[in-house]
Scaffold this motif. Sequence first.
Motif, PDB file in Angstrom:
ATOM      1  N   PRO A 140       0.840  -1.205   0.000  1.00 12.01           N
ATOM      2  CA  PRO A 140       0.000   0.000   0.000  1.00 12.01           C
ATOM      3  C   PRO A 140       0.874   1.253   0.000  1.00 12.01           C
ATOM      4  O   PRO A 140       2.042   1.226   0.393  1.00 12.01           O
ATOM      5  N   VAL A 141       0.306   2.344  -0.427  1.00 18.34           N
ATOM      6  CA  VAL A 141       1.052   3.599  -0.515  1.00 18.34           C
ATOM      7  C   VAL A 141       0.283   4.680   0.232  1.00 18.34           C
ATOM      8  O   VAL A 141      -0.946   4.632   0.368  1.00 18.34           O
ATOM      9  N   PHE A 142       1.075   5.664   0.783  1.00 24.54           N
ATOM     10  CA  PHE A 142       0.469   6.836   1.413  1.00 24.54           C
ATOM     11  C   PHE A 142       0.108   7.840   0.331  1.00 24.54           C
ATOM     12  O   PHE A 142       0.867   8.081  -0.608  1.00 24.54           O
ATOM     13  N   LEU A 143      -1.040   8.448   0.509  1.00 26.96           N
ATOM     14  CA  LEU A 143      -1.499   9.444  -0.439  1.00 26.96           C
ATOM     15  C   LEU A 143      -1.302  10.864   0.081  1.00 26.96           C
ATOM     16  O   LEU A 143      -1.615  11.827  -0.617  1.00 26.96           O
ATOM     17  N   ASP A 144      -0.798  10.990   1.338  1.00 29.02           N
ATOM     18  CA  ASP A 144      -0.576  12.311   1.923  1.00 29.02           C
ATOM     19  C   ASP A 144       0.927  12.539   2.076  1.00 29.02           C
ATOM     20  O   ASP A 144       1.743  11.858   1.442  1.00 29.02           O
ATOM     21  N   ASN A 145       1.313  13.515   2.931  1.00 32.31           N
ATOM     22  CA  ASN A 145       2.720  13.876   3.090  1.00 32.31           C
ATOM     23  C   ASN A 145       3.563  12.771   3.716  1.00 32.31           C
ATOM     24  O   ASN A 145       4.796  12.834   3.670  1.00 32.31           O
ATOM     25  N   LEU A 146       2.940  11.761   4.311  1.00 34.45           N
ATOM     26  CA  LEU A 146       3.700  10.635   4.846  1.00 34.45           C
ATOM     27  C   LEU A 146       4.422   9.874   3.742  1.00 34.45           C
ATOM     28  O   LEU A 146       5.334   9.090   4.016  1.00 34.45           O
ATOM     29  N   GLN A 149      -5.538  12.356  10.181  1.00 30.50           N
ATOM     30  CA  GLN A 149      -6.179  11.315   9.384  1.00 30.50           C
ATOM     31  C   GLN A 149      -5.198  10.828   8.324  1.00 30.50           C
ATOM     32  O   GLN A 149      -4.750  11.598   7.470  1.00 30.50           O
ATOM     33  N   ILE A 150      -4.851   9.536   8.376  1.00 34.16           N
ATOM     34  CA  ILE A 150      -3.926   8.950   7.409  1.00 34.16           C
ATOM     35  C   ILE A 150      -4.660   8.714   6.091  1.00 34.16           C
ATOM     36  O   ILE A 150      -5.787   8.200   6.071  1.00 34.16           O
ATOM     37  N   GLN A 151      -4.020   9.082   4.980  1.00 31.76           N
ATOM     38  CA  GLN A 151      -4.553   8.816   3.649  1.00 31.76           C
ATOM     39  C   GLN A 151      -3.648   7.776   2.982  1.00 31.76           C
ATOM     40  O   GLN A 151      -2.486   8.034   2.709  1.00 31.76           O
ATOM     41  N   ALA A 152      -4.195   6.540   2.739  1.00 34.02           N
ATOM     42  CA  ALA A 152      -3.414   5.460   2.135  1.00 34.02           C
ATOM     43  C   ALA A 152      -4.313   4.643   1.216  1.00 34.02           C
ATOM     44  O   ALA A 152      -5.544   4.674   1.322  1.00 34.02           O
ATOM     45  N   SER A 153      -3.677   3.880   0.307  1.00 29.62           N
ATOM     46  CA  SER A 153      -4.441   3.078  -0.658  1.00 29.62           C
ATOM     47  C   SER A 153      -3.624   1.858  -1.063  1.00 29.62           C
ATOM     48  O   SER A 153      -2.387   1.882  -1.015  1.00 29.62           O
ATOM     49  N   ASP A 154      -4.350   0.788  -1.466  1.00 31.69           N
ATOM     50  CA  ASP A 154      -3.717  -0.422  -1.985  1.00 31.69           C
ATOM     51  C   ASP A 154      -4.254  -0.645  -3.397  1.00 31.69           C
ATOM     52  O   ASP A 154      -5.447  -0.895  -3.580  1.00 31.69           O
TER      53      ASP A 154
END
Length: 718
Positions: free
Chosen positions: A121-127, A147-152
């Motif tokens: 999975p990847v982070f979609l925000d500054n992380l 709030q963490i923004q992530a996606s697979d």
Amino acid sequence: MELQLSFVPKGGGTVTLVGLPNSTNLQENQPAGFSVFTFSVKSTSSIPSGYPVIINSSPLTKAFRLLYNLPTTTVVLTGNPVLDFETTPNSFDLQIYVTDDTGATDLQILTVQLVNVNEPPVFLDNLANQAVELYITEGSPAGNIYQIQASDPEDLLNTLVYSLTPPSAPFVVSATGTISSSKVFDFETDPRSYSLVVQVTDPKGLSNNGSLIIHITNINDETPYFIGTTTTYSIPEGQAPGTIVATVTAVDPDADGFINTLLYRITTPTEYFTINQLTGVIQIAMAIDREANPFRLNPNITLEIQVQDSPSGGHSNKTLLTFTILDLNDNPPTCTQYAFSISVPETEALNTLIINLALYCNDIDVQSPYNLFNFTGLSGLGSNEKFQIIPPGSGNIVLIGDLNFEAPNNLAVGNEYSLKVAVQDIASPYYTTGTKIGQVYATDADFPFIGITFSIAAGGSTLGNTNIFWIDPNTGNIQLVNYADYETTPKYIFTVQATDPGSKFSTASVTLNILEANDEKPICVPNSYSLTVPVDQAVGTNIQDFKLTCTDRDSGPKSFRYFINSGNINNHFAFSPSSGSNITRLVFANPFDYSGGGDITWNYNLLVYITDDNLLAATPGVVGLVQTGTVSLSISVYVPGLTTLKTTTTPKNIYVTQTMNVYSATAWYIPFVITIGSLLLLGFLCLLLYLLAKYFPCKGSPKPDTEMLIPPGMYGFG
């Protein structure tokens, strides 16, 4: 030279794409320059073949290009776009065309099939590309902070699992990626920052990490408090204005992280004390006379001191200080009458009390022995022959001689005896008279001349001190009996009155100019301070922009000199300028040498002397004395980047214990019992020695016989 040219007509040869048509598999998300497929070109013509080109692609894309190394050609990725199984087409038909100089051509198809690969999975925000920093104000309620923004890409349902490391930190993350604080933070007691690792994991176990730094910020939520245990002070009366009598110190737990200033003030109404609002130094504002009300009956002054923080918040605290005003012997005895005319019959009996002078005199000092005085120095015609003070010092003038006017030893002149008595304090400074500064004269035309009494009718006082000057009622000598301050009152104008026994009087005005003296010490702000200096401080640097600002009521701004009297080990510190200015700065003069062993001290306590250079001593008529003020500085050396200062020596504590046999005053029976026991033991030993001597006598050595053992004639001998 002969040039021969030959031409091959078109259609005279063939060109072939060797290895095509064909198909190949390509994993998704490969980088630019990745090799997809390699083929070669074969031509029957003697003329070199041309370069193959991709003339079309289905679907149309610029993701491929040809890399030539004839006769070999390689299909590589351009990286634009990156081929992703989830976002781009999964299959491509590349039409590759080649021609040579004879006009021969070939066209073939290369099919590229994109293969799906399981990705983390990847982070979609500054992380995704940096550490994210968050700030939480102390005292804020627990709750959501990020709030963490992530996606697979492979998981359309996005069933990701989130976690935080370390798990012991006061933060939690929900199943949806919401990070929350689990407590209310206190800047003064909790860690100032937290470093967390945020991890997101897909259902197949692949994960990705991000970094999160959370800072706790300070607010002004604490109340300053006073340190130090001294709350009662004893100060002598008559202290000059500006005299430092106490210093209060407070600390604010909120000071860390703030450019914080504590402000001090006296909340009790008073005209006798002032306080420096920045340093807490308490000084005399007006001289206090112990003999004046209300101090004559109650010598205590209680001040309420308030400290308040700034720049915001308005938190404050209070403490009480009590000053006891000590009595001094600062007043001479005074009398209501200084001239007496007494008629005594010539037949008066001896030992008759003529007058008790003590009834007419008083000393307004409050406490004994400062308010006690005696009468001494009886002098004049008839003193100690006709009259005497009995008992000595009492003020009782007693007749001790015959006053018979016709007697041959009569000493009277015109039937009068003239006596003088001095009234004197019995405690230092033994006031009888003060410093003589002048004399007034008066005459009386009446006859016979009986006497004139002098007094100060008005003026001659300052700062609440009523007896700056004293006039001898008999001679008119004017004397200084208290402190005269040029800076407060450079000139005195007072009225002197001369009165005869008939209560007729005359007045005169006296002007007295006070000469200036260099009697004021330099006062510097701040008079004490704490500083820190890094171990690699550059030489010549003004340490923490620290400066002294000095004033002196009787010296100019160019008259100051600055000396570090003690504590400047290895001369690391200096003042610039060292003289000639009332403002100077603390500079770093010599570098530290801890690594070489040249320095072992990490805390320096500097005692700074500030002199006023006695510039007034050169002025005619001005009394010059060098006056010195002091400032104390505490300087700590630290190593940048370290939280703990290290010293080159290992500190140790040595405890010395001394044991003594001490009996309490209430345990009187202990020495008593020991004494009785010792006497009994001694008696028993004496008795034992007596019995041994009686029953076991000692036998001495045999003595020679002095008589015959057998008398002569006995047994027939002889």
